[in-house]
Every structure is written in structure tokens, then in C-alpha cells.
Scaffold this motif. Structure first.
Motif, PDB file in Angstrom:
ATOM      1  N   VAL A 308       0.894  -1.079   0.010  1.00 50.10           N
ATOM      2  CA  VAL A 308      -0.133   0.125   0.010  1.00 50.10           C
ATOM      3  C   VAL A 308       0.929   1.283  -0.007  1.00 50.10           C
ATOM      4  CG1 VAL A 308      -1.757   1.187   1.420  1.00 50.10           C
ATOM      5  CG2 VAL A 308      -2.058  -1.140   0.994  1.00 50.10           C
ATOM      6  N   GLN A 309       1.975   0.986   0.729  1.00 55.97           N
ATOM      7  CA  GLN A 309       2.675   2.365   0.948  1.00 55.97           C
ATOM      8  C   GLN A 309       3.578   2.570  -0.456  1.00 55.97           C
ATOM      9  OE1 GLN A 309       4.608   1.302   4.583  1.00 55.97           O
ATOM     10  NE2 GLN A 309       3.668   3.293   5.529  1.00 55.97           N
ATOM     11  N   THR A 310       3.998   1.521  -1.176  1.00 58.16           N
ATOM     12  CA  THR A 310       4.969   1.703  -2.339  1.00 58.16           C
ATOM     13  C   THR A 310       3.724   2.059  -3.494  1.00 58.16           C
ATOM     14  OG1 THR A 310       6.238  -0.357  -1.455  1.00 58.16           O
ATOM     15  CG2 THR A 310       6.239   0.438  -3.962  1.00 58.16           C
ATOM     16  N   LEU A 311       2.346   1.691  -3.429  1.00 60.38           N
ATOM     17  CA  LEU A 311       1.809   1.789  -4.611  1.00 60.38           C
ATOM     18  C   LEU A 311       1.023   3.285  -4.447  1.00 60.38           C
ATOM     19  CD1 LEU A 311       0.532  -1.882  -5.191  1.00 60.38           C
ATOM     20  CD2 LEU A 311       1.965  -0.515  -6.651  1.00 60.38           C
ATOM     21  N   ASN A 312       0.944   3.683  -3.422  1.00 59.67           N
ATOM     22  CA  ASN A 312      -0.057   4.691  -3.111  1.00 59.67           C
ATOM     23  C   ASN A 312       0.710   5.509  -1.835  1.00 59.67           C
ATOM     24  OD1 ASN A 312      -2.198   6.542  -3.424  1.00 59.67           O
ATOM     25  ND2 ASN A 312      -3.589   5.380  -2.145  1.00 59.67           N
ATOM     26  N   PRO A 313       1.711   6.171  -2.015  1.00 64.75           N
ATOM     27  CA  PRO A 313       2.519   6.621  -0.935  1.00 64.75           C
ATOM     28  C   PRO A 313       1.813   8.049  -0.481  1.00 64.75           C
ATOM     29  CG  PRO A 313       3.920   6.865  -2.962  1.00 64.75           C
ATOM     30  CD  PRO A 313       2.734   6.038  -3.192  1.00 64.75           C
ATOM     31  N   ASN A 314       0.999   8.908  -1.375  1.00 65.02           N
ATOM     32  CA  ASN A 314       0.276  10.022  -1.144  1.00 65.02           C
ATOM     33  C   ASN A 314      -1.204   9.581  -0.465  1.00 65.02           C
ATOM     34  OD1 ASN A 314       2.539  11.153  -1.427  1.00 65.02           O
ATOM     35  ND2 ASN A 314       2.211  11.171  -3.699  1.00 65.02           N
ATOM     36  N   ASN A 315      -1.655   8.418  -0.662  1.00 69.41           N
ATOM     37  CA  ASN A 315      -2.780   8.163  -0.290  1.00 69.41           C
ATOM     38  C   ASN A 315      -3.961   9.007  -1.150  1.00 69.41           C
ATOM     39  OD1 ASN A 315      -4.863   6.788   1.308  1.00 69.41           O
ATOM     40  ND2 ASN A 315      -4.864   8.255   3.071  1.00 69.41           N
ATOM     41  N   GLN A 316      -3.735   8.669  -2.394  1.00 73.35           N
ATOM     42  CA  GLN A 316      -4.426   9.366  -3.024  1.00 73.35           C
ATOM     43  C   GLN A 316      -6.014   8.659  -3.486  1.00 73.35           C
ATOM     44  OE1 GLN A 316      -3.493   8.855  -7.485  1.00 73.35           O
ATOM     45  NE2 GLN A 316      -4.174  10.969  -8.150  1.00 73.35           N
ATOM     46  N   PRO A 317      -7.086   9.523  -3.409  1.00 72.27           N
ATOM     47  CA  PRO A 317      -8.194   8.978  -3.516  1.00 72.27           C
ATOM     48  C   PRO A 317      -8.604   7.996  -4.790  1.00 72.27           C
ATOM     49  CG  PRO A 317      -8.592  11.058  -2.325  1.00 72.27           C
ATOM     50  CD  PRO A 317      -7.136  10.778  -3.174  1.00 72.27           C
ATOM     51  N   GLY A 318      -9.160   7.073  -4.881  1.00 69.88           N
ATOM     52  CA  GLY A 318      -9.339   6.270  -5.905  1.00 69.88           C
ATOM     53  C   GLY A 318      -8.043   5.351  -6.610  1.00 69.88           C
ATOM     54  N   ARG A 319      -6.945   5.710  -6.003  1.00 71.72           N
ATOM     55  CA  ARG A 319      -5.918   4.987  -6.614  1.00 71.72           C
ATOM     56  C   ARG A 319      -5.623   3.810  -6.414  1.00 71.72           C
ATOM     57  NH1 ARG A 319      -1.105   4.206  -9.657  1.00 71.72           N
ATOM     58  NH2 ARG A 319       0.645   3.457  -8.316  1.00 71.72           N
ATOM     59  N   LEU A 320      -5.897   3.071  -5.115  1.00 73.65           N
ATOM     60  CA  LEU A 320      -5.619   1.851  -4.855  1.00 73.65           C
ATOM     61  C   LEU A 320      -6.973   1.053  -4.687  1.00 73.65           C
ATOM     62  CD1 LEU A 320      -3.376  -0.279  -4.886  1.00 73.65           C
ATOM     63  CD2 LEU A 320      -3.067   0.311  -2.310  1.00 73.65           C
ATOM     64  N   THR A 321      -7.248  -0.206  -5.301  1.00 68.67           N
ATOM     65  CA  THR A 321      -8.147  -1.264  -4.786  1.00 68.67           C
ATOM     66  C   THR A 321      -7.636  -2.563  -4.447  1.00 68.67           C
ATOM     67  OG1 THR A 321      -9.777  -0.085  -6.696  1.00 68.67           O
ATOM     68  CG2 THR A 321      -9.998  -2.392  -6.134  1.00 68.67           C
ATOM     69  N   LEU A 322      -8.040  -2.999  -3.330  1.00 70.54           N
ATOM     70  CA  LEU A 322      -7.527  -4.226  -3.163  1.00 70.54           C
ATOM     71  C   LEU A 322      -8.817  -5.464  -3.366  1.00 70.54           C
ATOM     72  CD1 LEU A 322      -5.616  -3.471   0.254  1.00 70.54           C
ATOM     73  CD2 LEU A 322      -4.744  -3.788  -2.149  1.00 70.54           C
ATOM     74  N   ILE A 323      -8.341  -6.351  -4.187  1.00 75.21           N
ATOM     75  CA  ILE A 323      -9.328  -7.298  -4.674  1.00 75.21           C
ATOM     76  C   ILE A 323      -9.274  -8.714  -3.678  1.00 75.21           C
ATOM     77  CG2 ILE A 323     -10.278  -8.575  -6.442  1.00 75.21           C
ATOM     78  CD1 ILE A 323      -9.328  -6.583  -8.354  1.00 75.21           C
ATOM     79  N   HIS A 324     -10.073  -8.843  -2.654  1.00 75.61           N
ATOM     80  CA  HIS A 324      -9.568  -9.985  -1.981  1.00 75.61           C
ATOM     81  C   HIS A 324     -10.110 -11.328  -2.428  1.00 75.61           C
ATOM     82  CE1 HIS A 324     -13.322  -9.388   0.516  1.00 75.61           C
ATOM     83  NE2 HIS A 324     -12.733  -8.275   0.574  1.00 75.61           N
ATOM     84  N   ARG A 325      -9.395 -12.427  -2.443  1.00 74.56           N
ATOM     85  CA  ARG A 325     -10.084 -13.657  -2.822  1.00 74.56           C
ATOM     86  C   ARG A 325      -9.529 -14.932  -2.072  1.00 74.56           C
ATOM     87  NH1 ARG A 325      -6.257 -16.774  -3.909  1.00 74.56           N
ATOM     88  NH2 ARG A 325      -5.965 -17.018  -6.126  1.00 74.56           N
ATOM     89  N   VAL A 342      -4.356  -2.270   7.165  1.00 72.27           N
ATOM     90  CA  VAL A 342      -4.461  -0.891   6.064  1.00 72.27           C
ATOM     91  C   VAL A 342      -5.014   0.035   6.763  1.00 72.27           C
ATOM     92  CG1 VAL A 342      -5.918   0.080   4.037  1.00 72.27           C
ATOM     93  CG2 VAL A 342      -5.077  -2.102   3.911  1.00 72.27           C
ATOM     94  N   ARG A 343      -6.051   0.055   7.490  1.00 66.32           N
ATOM     95  CA  ARG A 343      -6.606   0.987   8.553  1.00 66.32           C
ATOM     96  C   ARG A 343      -5.501   1.701   9.459  1.00 66.32           C
ATOM     97  NH1 ARG A 343     -10.875  -1.026  11.607  1.00 66.32           N
ATOM     98  NH2 ARG A 343     -12.296  -0.679   9.903  1.00 66.32           N
ATOM     99  N   SER A 344      -4.487   0.759  10.022  1.00 65.60           N
ATOM    100  CA  SER A 344      -3.446   1.358  10.801  1.00 65.60           C
ATOM    101  C   SER A 344      -2.510   2.376  10.108  1.00 65.60           C
ATOM    102  CB  SER A 344      -2.951   0.133  11.728  1.00 65.60           C
ATOM    103  OG  SER A 344      -2.046  -0.565  10.744  1.00 65.60           O
ATOM    104  N   LEU A 345      -2.620   2.125   8.945  1.00 64.41           N
ATOM    105  CA  LEU A 345      -1.655   2.918   8.103  1.00 64.41           C
ATOM    106  C   LEU A 345      -2.391   4.346   7.826  1.00 64.41           C
ATOM    107  CD1 LEU A 345      -0.248   0.649   5.121  1.00 64.41           C
ATOM    108  CD2 LEU A 345       0.864   1.549   7.058  1.00 64.41           C
ATOM    109  N   GLY A 346      -3.879   4.359   8.270  1.00 68.74           N
ATOM    110  CA  GLY A 346      -4.459   5.738   7.942  1.00 68.74           C
ATOM    111  C   GLY A 346      -4.867   5.616   6.346  1.00 68.74           C
TER     112      GLY A 346
END
Ligand code: PEP
Ligand code: CO
Length: 454
Positions: A308-325, A342-346
Motif C-alpha cells: 500500500v505504501q509503495t503503490l499509493n504513498p500519497n494516499n490518493q483517493p481512488g488510486r488503490l483497490t484491493l481485490i480479496h480472494r 490498511v486502517r492502521s496506516l491511515g
């Protein structure tokens, strides 16, 4: 963070400094280079403002204002690039989105696993039959499924054929959507086709009629057609697996000064290539598209946090989707830890449930299948776990087709193991057929409208 990827310069080929998993081995490097060079010169399949529009819609889904429906084949095949099959797939996705809209009372973001879903990760590089060992089939972007040495040899020209078919597919989808295929005033687009005798028919027709009535009402009070007020939207997605293909379609857009992967709106990283230090994560961190990652058993909090930190370091809205399976049997055990991580990262992500890939099994005769009851169970548990964790399930991800195939067991028509042979067509994973897909949408919609939405 001290991770090297955070400090090194990114460029579309920077992933090449890492070992990329799941890439084919081509015999002719010159032919490969030529194909990639040709691909780099061809026009993009999508444009950056559409990609940005999707990012904003995913951000709205993160806030609970929209719900995502992502679906399509496990692997598209070049042979299936035909007008009926594409129209049928679009039709089932639109019908499902209508049912979901009615039940969830929020707009649905429609994303196909389409127009480029041609590359597959495999568990082994080779396959052996009757003593003969050949390269595994890795999707039509790489080689062909028939078990002959010629068909299985990775062929660089397939990269160009894949690009062309992706463009042809999306071109047709755009024309259908723009031409009113998704317009409720054309009931012929909304009928159930070969499902005339379906047990679901009446319930489905009730939803179509109810939405039609609401539209008529809105139009009579506003004095103008509702469908002209906003264009229907449909987005494309595929697993960004074949990194040379993705790299070749990566373009710098001077306005905004950003790089985009313009082969699709939403590329995702599969489970097998989501290592934190992987070539795939290196490539994905530098593109500006909304991106998704498949997560499931075996992924721990630390790993997910690094992703999460590598793919969305600035916490940009809409940038990252996690598909759980996770699979119906594992989701309750595995998902809470990831939500908390994820929540604990804010950080804010969009959570989507893929109830297909954790529920695959083999029949006694060796066919891969999935049980409708397990798919539904995982979905229901996904809604429950998110609710218990104070989180939100913002979408669903299915492998499906608009055809009358027999690959998954169960559903209202009660498909049995013995029925699978009748119309089993997938080269890779088993898909829901038209009727099973619509039934799932109806079950989600009914459950949510009874229990209320969060
Ligand atoms: C897929 O989506 O077809 C796939 C291979 O999924 P996963 O990466 O989740 O196993
Ligand atoms: Co699959």
C-alpha cells in the motif's frame, strides 16, 4: 521507508532491473524487440481523461457513493473476439449492474475483464502429457492452447494481435454503449435472451419494469429524456502481467506531467506477482492509473502495508483497490487482519471481493469447477466481515460470460457435476454462465436491500 523502490528513479522500463515472474521465454529476441517497438508506436487503446474519470469513480466508491461491478472471462481468447460474444458479455454486465443499482440504490461502476485480458499466470512453466513436455499455455497474448510444439511456442506477433483485438473489442463496446445499448427505453436489450424459462424471470422482469417506471416518471416531470443527461460509462481492465506489453503502452502525458498505462483503464497485479520487491510492483508504482492488487491467503499485514505504501504513498483517493480472494473457508480468518493493516496506516483503499479464485476445485474427471454456493457464501461473508470491522465492501469481481456454458456447479437451475461436460469451454478458470451471473447479482441486491446499506 528505506525500501529501494521508494528512492530509485522510476521509468517505464525500470522494472527490468528486477526478476519478473511469469514472463514467457521467447526464442527470437529480435522478433520480440520488433513487436514491442511496433506496439510502442501504435495509438493508445484508452485515453488519460477516461482513466482519471474512473479514478474519481473509484474514489466515490471508497466513500460509499458507488459500487463496483468488475467481471468477464478468466482469459479472453482471440477466437471469441466476435460481435455476438462481446455483445452478450456487455449485456450480462449491464443487466447485473441494473439489478445491483436497484438493490443497492447507488450508481454502479461497470468494469469489464475485457479488451486485453489475454495473459495468464500459470503454476508451472511447462505441461507434460503422455511423456511430451511443452511450455504452458500463458494466454493468447503469448501462445496458443493446443498441445503442439508450434502452438505452445511463445510468439511475439501475438502481442500485436492481442493489442489489435483489445482495440477492436473496446471499439465495439464503446459503439454499443454510445448507441444506446444501455438505454432502458430499448427493452429488447434487457430481455433475458435464451433464459425465457428461467426461474429468475419474474423477479428480474419486476426490477426492469420498476426502473422503467421510475425513468418514465422522472422524464415526465423533467420534460426531457433521462438518458441524455449523462453518458453511460463502461471501463476496461486486465491483469497487467506481461510487462513488455504493458511497458509498450505506457505513455507520458505532458498535461499533468504523468505516465499512464493506456492499454486499459484499470490494470491489476495478480496474486502470484504481488511480491513487494517484484518487477510488477516496480512497474505499477510509476503509472498514474487507478490500480488494483489481488490479495488472499498467505499475505500478511506487513506485506500488505508495504504494498500500500509503495503503490499509493500519497494516499490518493481512488488510486488503490484491493481485490480479496480468500475462498469461503478462509475469508473470516484472513480478511480482518488485512483490513486492520490498511486502517492502521491511515490509508483508504477500495475493497472488492473476488469470490471465484479461492473457491476453485477439481472434479473426479479432472475438470476445474466452482460451486455457486461457495461463491455466494464468500460474498455474504465478505459483506459481514467488512461490516463487523467497520469497513465497507465496495464492489464485486466475477469470472463470467454472457453465454449458456456449464463450468460452475449449482445455481437456480441446479447444474450438476455431470452437466459440466455439455458446454465447458474455458481454457483456464470456470466462469459463471449468463443465468448464474444474473442470479448472483439478484441475491446480492436482495440481501442488501433487506439489510440496508452501509
Ligand atoms: C485471475 O484473476 O484470473 C487470477 C489469476 O487471479 P489471482 O491472481 O487472484 O489468482
Ligand atoms: Co481466473
Amino acid at each position: 521507508m528505506t525500501r529501494s523502490t521508494a528512492t530509485t528513479q522510476w521509468h517505464p522500463a525500470s522494472w527490468q532491473s528486477k526478476t519478473a515472474q511469469q514472463q514467457p521465454k521467447y526464442a527470437d529476441n529480435q522478433a520480440l524487440e520488433n513487436a514491442v517497438a511496433a506496439l510502442s508506436r501504435l495509438p493508445p487503446i484508452v485515453v488519460s481523461w477516461e482513466v482519471e474519470a474512473l479514478r474519481e469513480q473509484i474514489a466515490a466508491a471508497q466513500r460509499g457513493e458507488r459500487f463496483v461491478l468488475q467481471g468477464g472471462d478468466c482469459a479472453e481468447s482471440f477466437d471469441d473476439c466476435d460481435s455476438d460474444k462481446i455483445a452478450q458479455k456487455l449485456k450480462i454486465l449491464l443487466q447485473m449492474s441494473l439489478v445491483l443499482l436497484h438493490g443497492l440504490k447507488k450508481p454502479i461502476v461497470r468494469i469489464g475483464r475485457m479488451a486485453g485480458q489475454y495473459a495468464k499466470p500459470r503454476s508451472a512453466d511447462t505441461e507434460t502429457r503422455d511423456g511430451l513436455t511443452l511450455p504452458s499455455y500463458r494466454g493468447d497474448l503469448v501462445n496458443r492452447p493446443a498441445f503442439t510444439a508450434v502452438d505452445r511456442e511463445p510468439d511475439p506477433s501475438q502481442l500485436l494481435r492481442g493489442y489489435e483485438r483489445a482495440a477492436l473489442t473496446l471499439n465495439f463496446v464503446r459503439a454499443l454503449v454510445d448507441g444506446g445499448f444501455a438505454d432502458l427505453h430499448h427493452p429488447e436489450y434487457w430481455n433475458l435472451g435464451f433464459m425465457h424459462h428461467s426461474p429468475l424471470k419474474d423477479a428480474y422482469q419486476g426490477i426492469v419494469d420498476s426502473i422503467g417506471d421510475s425513468l418514465d416518471f422522472l422524464e415526465s416531470i423533467s420534460g426531457r429524456p433521462v438518458h441524455t443527461s449523462g453518458r453511460q460509462e463502461f471501463y476496461a481492465s486486465h491483469e497487467g502481467l506481461h510487462l513488455l506489453y504493458e511497458q509498450a503502452q505506457t505513455r507520458f502525458i505532458p498535461r499533468g506531467q504523468r505516465w499512464y498505462n493506456l492499454s486499459t483503464h484499470l490494470p491489476w497485479i495478480g496474486m502470484r506477482t504481488a511480491g513487494v520487491d517484484s518487477a510488477h510492483v516496480e512497474y505499477f508504482r510509476g503509472i498514474s492509473n487507478p490500480v488494483a492488487v489481488k490479495v488472499g491467503p498467505g499475505m500478511n499485514a506487513e506485506w500488505l502495508q508495504a504494498l500500500v505504501q509503495t503503490l499509493n504513498p500519497n494516499n490518493q483517493p481512488g488510486r488503490l483497490t484491493l481485490i480479496h480472494r480468500f475462498g469461503a473457508g478462509n475469508i473470516e480468518r484472513g480478511l480482518p487482519e488485512l483490513i486492520q493493516a490498511v486502517r492502521s496506516l491511515g490509508q483508504t483503499v477500495l475493497w472488492i471481493c473476488d469470490p471465484m479464485h479461492g473457491n476453485t476445485e477439481s472434479t473426479a474427471s479432472g475438470l476445474k469447477t466452482r460451486r455457486f454456493e461457495n461463491i455466494l457464501k464468500e460474498l455474504e461473508l465478505a459483506f459481514d466481515v467488512h461490516e463487523e470491522q467497520g469497513s465497507r465492501l465496495g464492489g464485486v469481481h466475477f469470472e463470467l460470460t454472457g453465454e449458456d456454458i456449464t463450468e460452475c456447479i449449482g445455481g437456480a437451475r441446479g447444474l450438476k457435476e455431470a452437466d459440466l461436460a455439455r458446454a465447458y469451454r474455458s481454457q483456464v478458470d470456470p466462469r459463471l454462465n449468463y443465468e448464474q451471473s444474473l442470479e448472483l447479482a439478484m441475491l446480492i441486491a436482495r440481501r442488501k436491500s433487506v439489510r440496508g446499506n452501509s
